[in-house]
Design a protein around this motif. Structure first.
Motif, PDB file in Angstrom:
ATOM      1  N   VAL A  15     -17.461  44.072 -88.896  1.00 14.23           N
ATOM      2  CA  VAL A  15     -17.965  45.440 -88.716  1.00 14.23           C
ATOM      3  C   VAL A  15     -17.468  46.004 -87.383  1.00 14.23           C
ATOM      4  CG1 VAL A  15     -20.045  46.809 -88.302  1.00 14.23           C
ATOM      5  CG2 VAL A  15     -20.011  45.160 -90.184  1.00 14.23           C
TER       6      VAL A  15
ATOM      7  N   VAL B  32     -13.858  46.990 -87.452  1.00 14.11           N
ATOM      8  CA  VAL B  32     -13.612  48.263 -88.134  1.00 14.11           C
ATOM      9  C   VAL B  32     -13.938  49.434 -87.204  1.00 14.11           C
ATOM     10  CG1 VAL B  32     -14.507  49.784 -89.950  1.00 14.11           C
ATOM     11  CG2 VAL B  32     -13.838  47.442 -90.508  1.00 14.11           C
TER      12      VAL B  32
ATOM     13  N   THR C 101     -16.142  53.105 -94.515  1.00 11.94           N
ATOM     14  CA  THR C 101     -17.084  53.278 -93.407  1.00 11.94           C
ATOM     15  C   THR C 101     -17.110  54.731 -92.945  1.00 11.94           C
ATOM     16  OG1 THR C 101     -16.706  50.999 -92.714  1.00 11.94           O
ATOM     17  CG2 THR C 101     -17.686  52.470 -91.092  1.00 11.94           C
TER      18      THR C 101
ATOM     19  N   CYS D  68     -19.605  48.044 -96.683  1.00  9.22           N
ATOM     20  CA  CYS D  68     -18.313  48.723 -96.475  1.00  9.22           C
ATOM     21  C   CYS D  68     -17.317  47.812 -95.753  1.00  9.22           C
ATOM     22  CB  CYS D  68     -18.505  49.987 -95.636  1.00  9.22           C
ATOM     23  SG  CYS D  68     -19.373  51.292 -96.501  1.00  9.22           S
ATOM     24  N   CYS D  69     -17.807  46.980 -94.848  1.00  2.00           N
ATOM     25  CA  CYS D  69     -16.916  46.150 -94.034  1.00  2.00           C
ATOM     26  C   CYS D  69     -16.869  44.718 -94.555  1.00  2.00           C
ATOM     27  CB  CYS D  69     -17.357  46.168 -92.580  1.00  2.00           C
ATOM     28  SG  CYS D  69     -17.329  47.811 -91.864  1.00  2.00           S
TER      29      CYS D  69
ATOM     30  N   GLN E 101     -11.897  49.147 -95.869  1.00  4.10           N
ATOM     31  CA  GLN E 101     -13.122  49.015 -95.066  1.00  4.10           C
ATOM     32  C   GLN E 101     -13.274  50.213 -94.138  1.00  4.10           C
ATOM     33  OE1 GLN E 101     -13.521  45.237 -92.978  1.00  4.10           O
ATOM     34  NE2 GLN E 101     -12.472  44.156 -94.600  1.00  4.10           N
TER      35      GLN E 101
END
Lengths: 281, 114
Positions: free
Chosen positions: A130, A133, A74, A60-61, A70
């Motif tokens: 990550v 985000v 997430t 996702c990231c 992203q």
């Protein structure tokens, strides 16, 4: 050659402009049709198993996806938020958010963005992505959307659980817990209250303790208490400055603040200047 | 998965021109090394966009115009075809291309698989 080239040019230009406006209108109408079908497609969700969460968050990231995608992916995939909830949180119409999600998913598939924990040589950058985000989600919830802040803290907790050897993860978790613990004290009668003026009885003390524990965990020297197996995989790499450094930059002062001795909100500005926008409220 | 690794150069060409003969040779060596890398199935350097001819067919008539279809500052200067497991591998190959650090940019596009 037309008799009056000037007039002819103006007329042609006007007709072209009308054509273009018509085309754009048609495009907008067709796009709307497209959006609906994409939104429907978005309802099809594959089940995600608990032990694949880490692979999922790294996918996702992935930096090949736009930042807003992203964040949305997430929240959708790991936070369990529905598309309409994410849309509301980021103040965009639901079809826009649906389209953003579908496009991102299509890119993941079409461009073969891998579903895996990145190999060691890519991990520092990817982990930073990550954490960025998660921090963005937290900040989105900082001055109002408490549910987003909670989501971010929950994601941070999951990350800490899944990557127990990554100091930066604990740094971010500590940062979020400590800031969020003062949520109730931060606003009085609609006015922001500075750190030093806050009513500490309103602080969420269990959360303060949680934040301190996470901070201590993140400050464990490299390799000191880590298992050999994990050391060989993810932890042996250069430390980069990040959220943890910002929090850890002033540990004694932070402690003072937490126990209520040092009252000066300025003590954290040094850390804030260096790296992260530490919120002083 | 197959990727078209497109090398966009413009600034990077002028920067390349500014290099010494030795440096130029080293850069060309890098390009040839990438050509020979495992998974790279093809590639070429293109002549400049000024040499391009754009072709359309209207009512069965072939119409040609001088120059590229898109007049852009950054022009496609070359490409590689790359067979890789995933996008990460393609990004790593792209990052090795000299143009990427000489002011150009690399666009990685997956091919439609049939």
């Amino acid at each position: 050659m037309p008799a009056d080239p000037g007039r002819w040019l103006v007329a042609t230009a006007r007709n072209r402009a009308i054509d273009r406006i018509r085309r754009e209108r048609t495009l907008a109408a067709k796009s709307k049709l497209l959006e609906v079908s994409e939104a429907v497609e978005d309802e099809i969700e594959e089940p995600v198993f608990g032990d694949e969460r880490l692979e999922l968050i790294f996918t996702c990231c992935h930096p090949a996806l736009a930042m807003d995608a992203q964040v949305a992916l997430t929240l959708r995939a790991l936070g369990g938020l529905r598309t309409d909830e994410i849309a509301r949180a980021f103040l965009v119409p639901e079809p826009t958010m649906a389209q953003r999600l579908v496009r991102a998913k299509r890119k993941i598939k079409a461009a073969a963005i891998p579903f895996r924990i990145p190999p060691p040589h890519l991990l520092p950058d990817r982990l930073a992505a990550v954490l960025a985000v998660v921090y963005l989600i937290f900040n989105e919830g900082y001055d109002g959307r408490a549910d987003l802040a909670e989501q971010a803290i929950r994601l941070g907790g999951s990350l800490a659980e899944l990557m127990p050897d990554e100091p930066e993860v604990y740094g971010l978790l500590a940062l979020m817990l400590l800031h969020d613990s003062r949520r109730a004290a931060r606003v009085r009668n609609g006015e922001l209250v500075l750190f030093k003026d806050q009513d500490r009885a309103l602080w969420d003390w269990p959360q303060v303790q949680g934040g301190r524990a996470a901070l201590e965990r993140g400050l464990i020297p490299s390799g000191a208490s880590w298992s050999a197996a994990s050391r060989s995989s993810t932890s042996r790499r250069s430390r980069r400055p990040g959220a943890l450094v910002a929090v850890a930059a002033a540990p004694p002062r932070l402690d003072e603040q937490i126990v209520g001795a040092g009252d000066d909100a300025q003590v954290l500005t040094g850390a804030a200047d260096r790296q992260q926008p530490l919120n002083l409220l | 998965m197959q990727y078209l690794i497109q090398i966009y150069s413009n600034d990077s060409m002028s920067r390349y021109e500014g290099l010494s003969e030795e440096e130029k040779e080293a850069v060309m060596g890098e390009y040839f090394a990438i050509s020979g890398a495992p998974g790279v199935t093809g590639g070429a350097q293109l002549q400049p966009p000024t040499t391009a001819t754009t072709v359309r067919v209207e009512d069965g008539r072939t119409l040609t115009t001088d120059g590229p279809f898109l007049e852009t500052k950054e022009a496609l200067g070359g490409y590689y075809l790359y067979e890789a497991d995933d996008l990460d591998a393609a990004i790593e190959l792209a990052a090795r291309i000299p143009a990427a650090r000489l002011g150009g940019a690399i666009e990685v596009r997956p091919l439609v698989e049939r």
